[in-house]
Design a protein around this motif. Structure first.
Motif, PDB file in Angstrom:
ATOM      1  N   LEU A  31      50.295  41.641  54.821  1.00 55.25           N
ATOM      2  CA  LEU A  31      50.697  41.207  53.458  1.00 55.25           C
ATOM      3  C   LEU A  31      50.896  42.508  52.455  1.00 55.25           C
ATOM      4  CD1 LEU A  31      51.181  38.668  51.642  1.00 55.25           C
ATOM      5  CD2 LEU A  31      49.179  39.143  50.753  1.00 55.25           C
ATOM      6  N   ARG A  32      52.001  43.068  52.002  1.00 56.24           N
ATOM      7  CA  ARG A  32      52.352  44.050  51.441  1.00 56.24           C
ATOM      8  C   ARG A  32      51.906  43.936  49.905  1.00 56.24           C
ATOM      9  NH1 ARG A  32      58.540  44.359  52.597  1.00 56.24           N
ATOM     10  NH2 ARG A  32      58.164  42.283  52.143  1.00 56.24           N
ATOM     11  N   ILE A  33      51.005  44.708  49.338  1.00 51.37           N
ATOM     12  CA  ILE A  33      50.501  44.701  47.923  1.00 51.37           C
ATOM     13  C   ILE A  33      50.638  45.988  47.201  1.00 51.37           C
ATOM     14  CG2 ILE A  33      48.597  44.134  46.333  1.00 51.37           C
ATOM     15  CD1 ILE A  33      47.241  42.326  48.667  1.00 51.37           C
ATOM     16  N   GLY A  34      51.593  45.848  46.138  1.00 50.46           N
ATOM     17  CA  GLY A  34      51.658  47.090  45.418  1.00 50.46           C
ATOM     18  C   GLY A  34      50.990  47.178  44.009  1.00 50.46           C
ATOM     19  N   ILE A  35      50.332  48.109  43.917  1.00 50.63           N
ATOM     20  CA  ILE A  35      49.507  48.243  42.511  1.00 50.63           C
ATOM     21  C   ILE A  35      50.129  49.326  41.548  1.00 50.63           C
ATOM     22  CG2 ILE A  35      47.081  48.531  41.557  1.00 50.63           C
ATOM     23  CD1 ILE A  35      46.195  47.576  44.105  1.00 50.63           C
ATOM     24  N   VAL A  36      50.473  49.069  40.529  1.00 46.90           N
ATOM     25  CA  VAL A  36      51.074  50.060  39.524  1.00 46.90           C
ATOM     26  C   VAL A  36      50.039  50.375  38.539  1.00 46.90           C
ATOM     27  CG1 VAL A  36      52.775  50.407  38.125  1.00 46.90           C
ATOM     28  CG2 VAL A  36      53.347  49.102  39.835  1.00 46.90           C
ATOM     29  N   GLY A  37      49.764  51.858  38.452  1.00 46.91           N
ATOM     30  CA  GLY A  37      48.658  52.054  37.576  1.00 46.91           C
ATOM     31  C   GLY A  37      47.420  52.864  38.299  1.00 46.91           C
ATOM     32  N   GLY A  38      47.090  54.053  37.803  1.00 46.91           N
ATOM     33  CA  GLY A  38      46.081  54.784  38.342  1.00 46.91           C
ATOM     34  C   GLY A  38      44.611  54.836  37.877  1.00 46.91           C
ATOM     35  N   GLY A  39      44.324  53.754  36.952  1.00 43.18           N
ATOM     36  CA  GLY A  39      42.956  54.021  36.349  1.00 43.18           C
ATOM     37  C   GLY A  39      41.982  53.187  36.961  1.00 43.18           C
ATOM     38  N   ILE A  40      40.860  53.673  36.520  1.00 42.17           N
ATOM     39  CA  ILE A  40      39.508  53.407  37.341  1.00 42.17           C
ATOM     40  C   ILE A  40      39.505  51.960  37.835  1.00 42.17           C
ATOM     41  CG2 ILE A  40      36.947  52.994  36.963  1.00 42.17           C
ATOM     42  CD1 ILE A  40      37.002  55.034  34.833  1.00 42.17           C
ATOM     43  N   ALA A  41      39.872  51.096  37.076  1.00 42.07           N
ATOM     44  CA  ALA A  41      39.594  49.408  37.768  1.00 42.07           C
ATOM     45  C   ALA A  41      40.912  49.273  38.734  1.00 42.07           C
ATOM     46  CB  ALA A  41      39.870  48.468  36.595  1.00 42.07           C
ATOM     47  N   SER A  42      42.000  50.018  38.606  1.00 43.76           N
ATOM     48  CA  SER A  42      42.970  49.695  39.777  1.00 43.76           C
ATOM     49  C   SER A  42      42.654  50.568  40.889  1.00 43.76           C
ATOM     50  CB  SER A  42      44.522  50.132  39.090  1.00 43.76           C
ATOM     51  OG  SER A  42      44.443  51.334  38.296  1.00 43.76           O
ATOM     52  N   VAL A  43      42.316  51.747  40.853  1.00 44.51           N
ATOM     53  CA  VAL A  43      41.899  52.498  41.893  1.00 44.51           C
ATOM     54  C   VAL A  43      40.712  51.640  42.774  1.00 44.51           C
ATOM     55  CG1 VAL A  43      40.706  54.557  43.004  1.00 44.51           C
ATOM     56  CG2 VAL A  43      42.510  54.574  41.030  1.00 44.51           C
ATOM     57  N   ALA A  44      39.785  51.049  41.726  1.00 41.62           N
ATOM     58  CA  ALA A  44      38.511  50.236  42.573  1.00 41.62           C
ATOM     59  C   ALA A  44      39.250  49.001  43.053  1.00 41.62           C
ATOM     60  CB  ALA A  44      37.652  49.703  41.505  1.00 41.62           C
ATOM     61  N   LEU A  45      40.328  48.337  42.631  1.00 38.63           N
ATOM     62  CA  LEU A  45      40.824  47.254  43.255  1.00 38.63           C
ATOM     63  C   LEU A  45      41.561  47.657  44.640  1.00 38.63           C
ATOM     64  CD1 LEU A  45      42.035  44.262  43.415  1.00 38.63           C
ATOM     65  CD2 LEU A  45      43.913  45.109  41.999  1.00 38.63           C
TER      66      LEU A  45
ATOM     67  N   GLY B  33      33.275  59.352  27.981  1.00 36.07           N
ATOM     68  CA  GLY B  33      32.339  58.485  28.468  1.00 36.07           C
ATOM     69  C   GLY B  33      32.583  57.059  28.455  1.00 36.07           C
ATOM     70  N   VAL B  34      32.282  56.285  29.362  1.00 41.30           N
ATOM     71  CA  VAL B  34      32.422  54.932  29.245  1.00 41.30           C
ATOM     72  C   VAL B  34      31.174  54.223  29.619  1.00 41.30           C
ATOM     73  CG1 VAL B  34      33.072  54.517  31.655  1.00 41.30           C
ATOM     74  CG2 VAL B  34      33.907  52.982  29.989  1.00 41.30           C
ATOM     75  N   SER B  35      30.644  53.374  29.011  1.00 44.63           N
ATOM     76  CA  SER B  35      29.391  52.506  29.093  1.00 44.63           C
ATOM     77  C   SER B  35      29.526  50.990  29.622  1.00 44.63           C
ATOM     78  CB  SER B  35      28.844  52.363  27.827  1.00 44.63           C
ATOM     79  OG  SER B  35      27.592  51.551  27.804  1.00 44.63           O
TER      80      SER B  35
ATOM     81  N   SER C 175      26.132  54.536  32.210  1.00 47.80           N
ATOM     82  CA  SER C 175      27.231  55.005  31.770  1.00 47.80           C
ATOM     83  C   SER C 175      27.705  56.177  32.619  1.00 47.80           C
ATOM     84  CB  SER C 175      27.339  55.712  30.129  1.00 47.80           C
ATOM     85  OG  SER C 175      25.931  56.580  30.244  1.00 47.80           O
ATOM     86  N   VAL C 176      29.096  56.467  32.458  1.00 52.75           N
ATOM     87  CA  VAL C 176      29.649  57.524  33.198  1.00 52.75           C
ATOM     88  C   VAL C 176      30.518  58.275  32.456  1.00 52.75           C
ATOM     89  CG1 VAL C 176      29.326  56.493  35.636  1.00 52.75           C
ATOM     90  CG2 VAL C 176      31.406  55.973  34.363  1.00 52.75           C
ATOM     91  N   HIS C 177      30.941  59.481  32.966  1.00 48.36           N
ATOM     92  CA  HIS C 177      32.064  60.072  32.676  1.00 48.36           C
ATOM     93  C   HIS C 177      33.307  59.710  33.422  1.00 48.36           C
ATOM     94  CE1 HIS C 177      35.243  63.463  31.890  1.00 48.36           C
ATOM     95  NE2 HIS C 177      34.393  63.869  30.637  1.00 48.36           N
ATOM     96  N   ARG C 178      34.272  59.169  32.265  1.00 45.23           N
ATOM     97  CA  ARG C 178      35.576  58.452  33.380  1.00 45.23           C
ATOM     98  C   ARG C 178      36.237  59.268  34.368  1.00 45.23           C
ATOM     99  NH1 ARG C 178      38.022  54.400  30.244  1.00 45.23           N
ATOM    100  NH2 ARG C 178      37.020  54.044  28.352  1.00 45.23           N
TER     101      ARG C 178
END
Length: 387
Positions: free
Chosen positions: A8-22, A49-51, A108-111
């Motif tokens: 199954l071909r899945i495309g993800i648009v966007g390269g933020g933290i949550a989308s890279v994790a997905l 930073g993000v908490s 917390s982490v540095h994004r």
């Protein structure tokens, strides 16, 4: 003789933290072929930073990235291990209360650090850079996305994680007969900065301010303003965000020709907090070159899905950080969709039906959170108040 079904071909648009994790989670499934498209020439996070609260940390572990997260994250030091934030008056740093996240504390982490950690684990054939989505079409069982360079990618499912300014959100809303929703200015802006922790420690000592205010994450409160602090980069840096809200109009507007993020004059920032006490004043004085962020959100959407296209994260439900755990909630969106799409029975199921389940499961909850009063938190933290 049975024929093996194509992936199954899945495309993800966007390269933020949550989308890279997905993408990282889905790329582990042999029945899926995953591509992630990022408009920039490389991964990179805006902000510092993000908490994360306890629920978000559990969601991160559920996505199989608990170990890299813990390698990057900061924690509140002993004996305040379970403290998430201490709450204080801005005028004199007087103690009001403390929020506790048992077993997690302030996490917390540095994004950029965390994004780099995740991206390094992606298979080389998953990310594709310099791809800005412009148009989406659905015909029969296929979905195609056209990029600004003229290239086209065809897939079975398309996940839009392209942020509050999503170029794919209009396709979903138009297709379900809904009005296209644009970001709206919240009347709140934030000054942001990173401070070397030793510099801040020396400044506090010089003016007799308790170093406990550095060791434990703080939330300083005032009228239509607050300042939060927490450590990143293993305690070497203190992340500071100072919020100011303008209540002078019921319909605030941010100029369309003005960027949402600008450099700021430290003198202007200090003037906004002129009547605050020594502890927050020292914090702001240590930020030589602050940035100034105009905070926007989205109205509730009537749907996150049309056919084989789904919106997640800020593309679907951008909220203000005042509502608490915004980034944490973003983790539960990929977690939900990842569990659905990664199920071994996916190849025998109508993908559009799977996305419908995602919409029915996640949208009502996200909309309730959008309606929640600022500061209300969904995670189960104890709040102890001492007056």
């Amino acid at each position: 003789m049975s024929m093996k079904k194509p992936a199954l071909r899945i495309g993800i648009v966007g390269g933020g933290i949550a989308s890279v994790a997905l993408a990282l989670d889905l790329s582990r499934r042999s029945q899926l072929e995953v591509k992630l498209f990022e408009s920039a020439p490389a991964f990179g996070e805006v902000g510092a930073g993000v908490s994360f609260g306890a629920n978000a940390v559990r969601a991160i572990a559920g996505l199989g990235i608990g170990e890299p997260y813990l390698q990057t994250a900061d924690r509140t030091p002993a004996p305040w291990d379970d403290v998430w934030f201490e709450w204080r008056r801005g005028v004199d740093a007087g103690y009001l209360s403390a929020s506790f996240a048992p077993g997690v504390g302030q996490s917390s982490v540095h994004r950029a650090d965390f994004l780099n950690t995740l991206a390094s684990r992606l298979p080389n054939n998953v990310p594709v850079f310099n791809k800005r989505a412009q148009q989406v079409e659905q015909t029969g069982s296929a979905t195609s996305v056209t990029f600004s360079d003229g290239s086209v990618y065809e897939c079975d499912l398309l996940i839009a994680a392209d942020g509050i300014k999503s170029s794919i959100r209009p396709h979903v809303l138009n297709s379900i007969g809904a009005e296209v929703v644009a970001p709206r200015f919240s009347a709140t802006c934030a000054y942001r900065g990173l401070i070397d922790s030793q510099l801040l420690r020396d400044a506090n000592r010089a003016q007799g301010v308790d170093e406990h205010l550095i060791d434990v994450p703080q939330m300083y409160l005032g009228l239509d303003a607050h300042i939060l602090t927490f450590p990143v980069k293993q305690g070497r840096i203190i992340n500071v965000v100072a919020f100011v809200s303008d209540r002078s109009t019921a319909t605030p507007v941010w100029p369309s020709d003005k960027p949402w993020v600008n450099s700021a004059d430290q003198k202007v920032m200090l003037k906004a907090f002129a009547d605050w006490g020594d502890a927050p004043r020292i914090l702001l004085e240590c930020i030589a070159s602050p940035t100034y962020w105009a905070l926007h959100d989205l109205a509730e959407l009537p749907g996150y899905v049309h056919g084989r296209v789904a919106l997640i994260g800020d593309a679907a439900h951008a909220m203000l950080s005042h509502q608490g755990q915004v980034q944490g909630r973003a983790w539960r969106m990929p977690g939900c969709s990842g569990n659905l799409l990664g199920d071994s029975q996916m190849l025998d199921t109508d993908p559009a039906a799977v996305l419908k389940v995602y919409d029915e499961a996640r949208r009502p909850r996200a909309c309730r959170l959008q309606r929640a009063p600022p500061g209300r938190r969904e995670n189960s933290m104890k709040c102890v108040t001492l007056w």
